[in-house]
Design a protein around this motif. Structure first.
Motif, PDB file in Angstrom:
ATOM      1  N   VAL A  47     -19.984  25.186  12.653  1.00  0.00           N
ATOM      2  CA  VAL A  47     -20.348  23.803  13.003  1.00  0.00           C
ATOM      3  C   VAL A  47     -20.694  23.021  11.739  1.00  0.00           C
ATOM      4  CG1 VAL A  47     -22.092  22.406  14.185  1.00  0.00           C
ATOM      5  CG2 VAL A  47     -21.051  24.349  15.354  1.00  0.00           C
ATOM      6  N   LYS A  48     -21.433  23.656  10.835  1.00  0.00           N
ATOM      7  CA  LYS A  48     -21.774  22.982   9.568  1.00  0.00           C
ATOM      8  C   LYS A  48     -20.514  22.668   8.772  1.00  0.00           C
ATOM      9  CE  LYS A  48     -26.338  25.037   8.810  1.00  0.00           C
ATOM     10  NZ  LYS A  48     -27.092  25.965   7.945  1.00  0.00           N
ATOM     11  N   ALA A  49     -19.595  23.638   8.689  1.00  0.00           N
ATOM     12  CA  ALA A  49     -18.356  23.444   7.927  1.00  0.00           C
ATOM     13  C   ALA A  49     -17.510  22.342   8.562  1.00  0.00           C
ATOM     14  CB  ALA A  49     -17.571  24.752   7.857  1.00  0.00           C
ATOM     15  N   ALA A  50     -17.443  22.310   9.885  1.00  0.00           N
ATOM     16  CA  ALA A  50     -16.678  21.260  10.556  1.00  0.00           C
ATOM     17  C   ALA A  50     -17.263  19.883  10.251  1.00  0.00           C
ATOM     18  CB  ALA A  50     -16.660  21.518  12.060  1.00  0.00           C
ATOM     19  N   GLY A  51     -18.568  19.793  10.208  1.00  0.00           N
ATOM     20  CA  GLY A  51     -19.206  18.518   9.861  1.00  0.00           C
ATOM     21  C   GLY A  51     -18.875  18.096   8.439  1.00  0.00           C
ATOM     22  N   GLN A  52     -18.859  19.050   7.526  1.00  0.00           N
ATOM     23  CA  GLN A  52     -18.529  18.736   6.135  1.00  0.00           C
ATOM     24  C   GLN A  52     -17.069  18.307   6.015  1.00  0.00           C
ATOM     25  OE1 GLN A  52     -19.628  22.340   4.136  1.00  0.00           O
ATOM     26  NE2 GLN A  52     -21.783  21.756   3.939  1.00  0.00           N
ATOM     27  N   VAL A  53     -16.183  18.973   6.759  1.00  0.00           N
ATOM     28  CA  VAL A  53     -14.766  18.596   6.724  1.00  0.00           C
ATOM     29  C   VAL A  53     -14.592  17.191   7.297  1.00  0.00           C
ATOM     30  CG1 VAL A  53     -12.513  19.116   7.742  1.00  0.00           C
ATOM     31  CG2 VAL A  53     -13.868  20.943   6.744  1.00  0.00           C
ATOM     32  N   ARG A  54     -15.280  16.910   8.394  1.00  0.00           N
ATOM     33  CA  ARG A  54     -15.196  15.579   9.010  1.00  0.00           C
ATOM     34  C   ARG A  54     -15.633  14.505   8.017  1.00  0.00           C
ATOM     35  NH1 ARG A  54     -18.976  15.848  12.856  1.00  0.00           N
ATOM     36  NH2 ARG A  54     -17.774  17.384  13.995  1.00  0.00           N
ATOM     37  N   GLU A  55     -16.708  14.764   7.296  1.00  0.00           N
ATOM     38  CA  GLU A  55     -17.186  13.802   6.299  1.00  0.00           C
ATOM     39  C   GLU A  55     -16.184  13.634   5.162  1.00  0.00           C
ATOM     40  OE1 GLU A  55     -20.999  15.195   5.026  1.00  0.00           O
ATOM     41  OE2 GLU A  55     -21.939  14.824   6.969  1.00  0.00           O
ATOM     42  N   ALA A  56     -15.592  14.733   4.709  1.00  0.00           N
ATOM     43  CA  ALA A  56     -14.620  14.669   3.617  1.00  0.00           C
ATOM     44  C   ALA A  56     -13.372  13.904   4.046  1.00  0.00           C
ATOM     45  CB  ALA A  56     -14.256  16.073   3.152  1.00  0.00           C
ATOM     46  N   VAL A  57     -12.913  14.125   5.274  1.00  0.00           N
ATOM     47  CA  VAL A  57     -11.732  13.424   5.779  1.00  0.00           C
ATOM     48  C   VAL A  57     -12.029  11.934   5.921  1.00  0.00           C
ATOM     49  CG1 VAL A  57     -10.245  13.155   7.809  1.00  0.00           C
ATOM     50  CG2 VAL A  57     -10.700  15.420   6.894  1.00  0.00           C
ATOM     51  N   ALA A  58     -13.223  11.615   6.401  1.00  0.00           N
ATOM     52  CA  ALA A  58     -13.585  10.205   6.541  1.00  0.00           C
ATOM     53  C   ALA A  58     -13.668   9.522   5.181  1.00  0.00           C
ATOM     54  CB  ALA A  58     -14.914  10.076   7.277  1.00  0.00           C
ATOM     55  N   ALA A  59     -14.091  10.249   4.176  1.00  0.00           N
ATOM     56  CA  ALA A  59     -14.225   9.668   2.843  1.00  0.00           C
ATOM     57  C   ALA A  59     -12.865   9.468   2.175  1.00  0.00           C
ATOM     58  CB  ALA A  59     -15.106  10.550   1.967  1.00  0.00           C
ATOM     59  N   ARG A  60     -11.923  10.407   2.383  1.00  0.00           N
ATOM     60  CA  ARG A  60     -10.619  10.321   1.716  1.00  0.00           C
ATOM     61  C   ARG A  60      -9.509  10.713   2.691  1.00  0.00           C
ATOM     62  NH1 ARG A  60     -11.156  12.805  -4.167  1.00  0.00           N
ATOM     63  NH2 ARG A  60      -9.213  11.699  -4.341  1.00  0.00           N
ATOM     64  N   PRO A  61      -9.142   9.837   3.601  1.00  0.00           N
ATOM     65  CA  PRO A  61      -8.153  10.196   4.620  1.00  0.00           C
ATOM     66  C   PRO A  61      -6.758  10.460   4.061  1.00  0.00           C
ATOM     67  CG  PRO A  61      -8.791   7.886   4.832  1.00  0.00           C
ATOM     68  CD  PRO A  61      -9.672   8.501   3.799  1.00  0.00           C
ATOM     69  N   ALA A  62      -6.362   9.782   2.994  1.00  0.00           N
ATOM     70  CA  ALA A  62      -5.026   9.995   2.432  1.00  0.00           C
ATOM     71  C   ALA A  62      -4.905  11.403   1.860  1.00  0.00           C
ATOM     72  CB  ALA A  62      -4.734   8.950   1.358  1.00  0.00           C
ATOM     73  N   VAL A  63      -5.917  11.843   1.174  1.00  0.00           N
ATOM     74  CA  VAL A  63      -5.900  13.188   0.604  1.00  0.00           C
ATOM     75  C   VAL A  63      -5.877  14.230   1.721  1.00  0.00           C
ATOM     76  CG1 VAL A  63      -7.205  14.842  -0.792  1.00  0.00           C
ATOM     77  CG2 VAL A  63      -7.026  12.472  -1.524  1.00  0.00           C
ATOM     78  N   ALA A  64      -6.640  13.986   2.776  1.00  0.00           N
ATOM     79  CA  ALA A  64      -6.667  14.912   3.908  1.00  0.00           C
ATOM     80  C   ALA A  64      -5.304  14.973   4.589  1.00  0.00           C
ATOM     81  CB  ALA A  64      -7.739  14.491   4.900  1.00  0.00           C
ATOM     82  N   ALA A  65      -4.650  13.834   4.752  1.00  0.00           N
ATOM     83  CA  ALA A  65      -3.323  13.816   5.379  1.00  0.00           C
ATOM     84  C   ALA A  65      -2.308  14.547   4.512  1.00  0.00           C
ATOM     85  CB  ALA A  65      -2.879  12.378   5.622  1.00  0.00           C
ATOM     86  N   ALA A  66      -2.383  14.364   3.202  1.00  0.00           N
ATOM     87  CA  ALA A  66      -1.464  15.063   2.300  1.00  0.00           C
ATOM     88  C   ALA A  66      -1.701  16.569   2.365  1.00  0.00           C
ATOM     89  CB  ALA A  66      -1.646  14.560   0.870  1.00  0.00           C
ATOM     90  N   GLY A  67      -2.949  16.968   2.403  1.00  0.00           N
ATOM     91  CA  GLY A  67      -3.257  18.395   2.512  1.00  0.00           C
ATOM     92  C   GLY A  67      -2.758  18.980   3.820  1.00  0.00           C
ATOM     93  N   ALA A  68      -2.938  18.250   4.917  1.00  0.00           N
ATOM     94  CA  ALA A  68      -2.453  18.724   6.216  1.00  0.00           C
ATOM     95  C   ALA A  68      -0.938  18.825   6.208  1.00  0.00           C
ATOM     96  CB  ALA A  68      -2.925  17.793   7.320  1.00  0.00           C
ATOM     97  N   GLY A  69      -0.264  17.861   5.588  1.00  0.00           N
ATOM     98  CA  GLY A  69       1.196  17.902   5.489  1.00  0.00           C
ATOM     99  C   GLY A  69       1.674  19.105   4.694  1.00  0.00           C
ATOM    100  N   LEU A  70       1.004  19.388   3.589  1.00  0.00           N
ATOM    101  CA  LEU A  70       1.366  20.559   2.781  1.00  0.00           C
ATOM    102  C   LEU A  70       1.143  21.854   3.551  1.00  0.00           C
ATOM    103  CD1 LEU A  70       0.021  19.550  -0.734  1.00  0.00           C
ATOM    104  CD2 LEU A  70       2.406  19.791  -0.029  1.00  0.00           C
ATOM    105  N   LEU A  71       0.058  21.924   4.285  1.00  0.00           N
ATOM    106  CA  LEU A  71      -0.218  23.112   5.081  1.00  0.00           C
ATOM    107  C   LEU A  71       0.862  23.310   6.144  1.00  0.00           C
ATOM    108  CD1 LEU A  71      -2.077  25.459   5.867  1.00  0.00           C
ATOM    109  CD2 LEU A  71      -3.290  23.880   7.365  1.00  0.00           C
ATOM    110  N   LEU A  72       1.233  22.239   6.830  1.00  0.00           N
ATOM    111  CA  LEU A  72       2.293  22.346   7.841  1.00  0.00           C
ATOM    112  C   LEU A  72       3.627  22.733   7.211  1.00  0.00           C
ATOM    113  CD1 LEU A  72       1.438  19.359  10.177  1.00  0.00           C
ATOM    114  CD2 LEU A  72       1.270  21.800  10.691  1.00  0.00           C
ATOM    115  N   ALA A  73       3.950  22.155   6.051  1.00  0.00           N
ATOM    116  CA  ALA A  73       5.196  22.513   5.367  1.00  0.00           C
ATOM    117  C   ALA A  73       5.195  23.992   4.997  1.00  0.00           C
ATOM    118  CB  ALA A  73       5.379  21.648   4.125  1.00  0.00           C
ATOM    119  N   PHE A  74       4.047  24.490   4.562  1.00  0.00           N
ATOM    120  CA  PHE A  74       3.963  25.915   4.222  1.00  0.00           C
ATOM    121  C   PHE A  74       4.127  26.780   5.461  1.00  0.00           C
ATOM    122  CE2 PHE A  74       1.394  29.781   3.758  1.00  0.00           C
ATOM    123  CZ  PHE A  74       2.074  30.378   2.706  1.00  0.00           C
TER     124      PHE A  74
END
Length: 111
Positions: A47-74
């Motif tokens: 739960v703590k980690a999910a909260g930290q991820v949520r905050e990081a995604v809210a702070a930098r959504p473009a970076v999060a989307a790029a990371g998700a895209g790379l993960l899906l491509a992999f």
């Protein structure tokens, strides 16, 4: 005599505390209880980690989307590779099972 009575009461209280402590320790060392405690700890940390991820995604959504895209491509790299090969017109050889290993020959002599 009052010192004796006081010492006896102190000993009884100490014995009661020790018994309580041993009962608590026994309950905590029970494998099922230990596993439940560990599971609760993992849930809390998740739960703590999910909260930290949520905050990081809210702070930098473009970076999060790029990371998700790379993960899906992999994760779908084989499917993507097959699709690209099909678009190029190249037939990719299917994955064939490996042949069985050669049988060991016996070195025994028959006489």
């Amino acid at each position: 005599m009052s010192e004796y009575v006081q010492a006896k009461r102190d000993a009884e209280r100490a014995r009661a505390r020790l018994t309580t402590t041993l009962a608590e320790l026994k309950a905590r060392l029970n494998p099922a209880a230990f596993a439940e405690d560990q599971l609760d700890m993992v849930k809390t940390n998740a739960v703590k980690a999910a909260g930290q991820v949520r905050e990081a995604v809210a702070a930098r959504p473009a970076v999060a989307a790029a990371g998700a895209g790379l993960l899906l491509a992999f994760l779908f790299r084989k499917s993507i590779g097959r699709g690209i090969a099909a678009l190029r017109g190249k037939d990719e050889e299917p994955d064939l099972p490996l042949p069985p290993p050669p049988r060991a020959t016996s070195s025994r002599r028959t006489t």
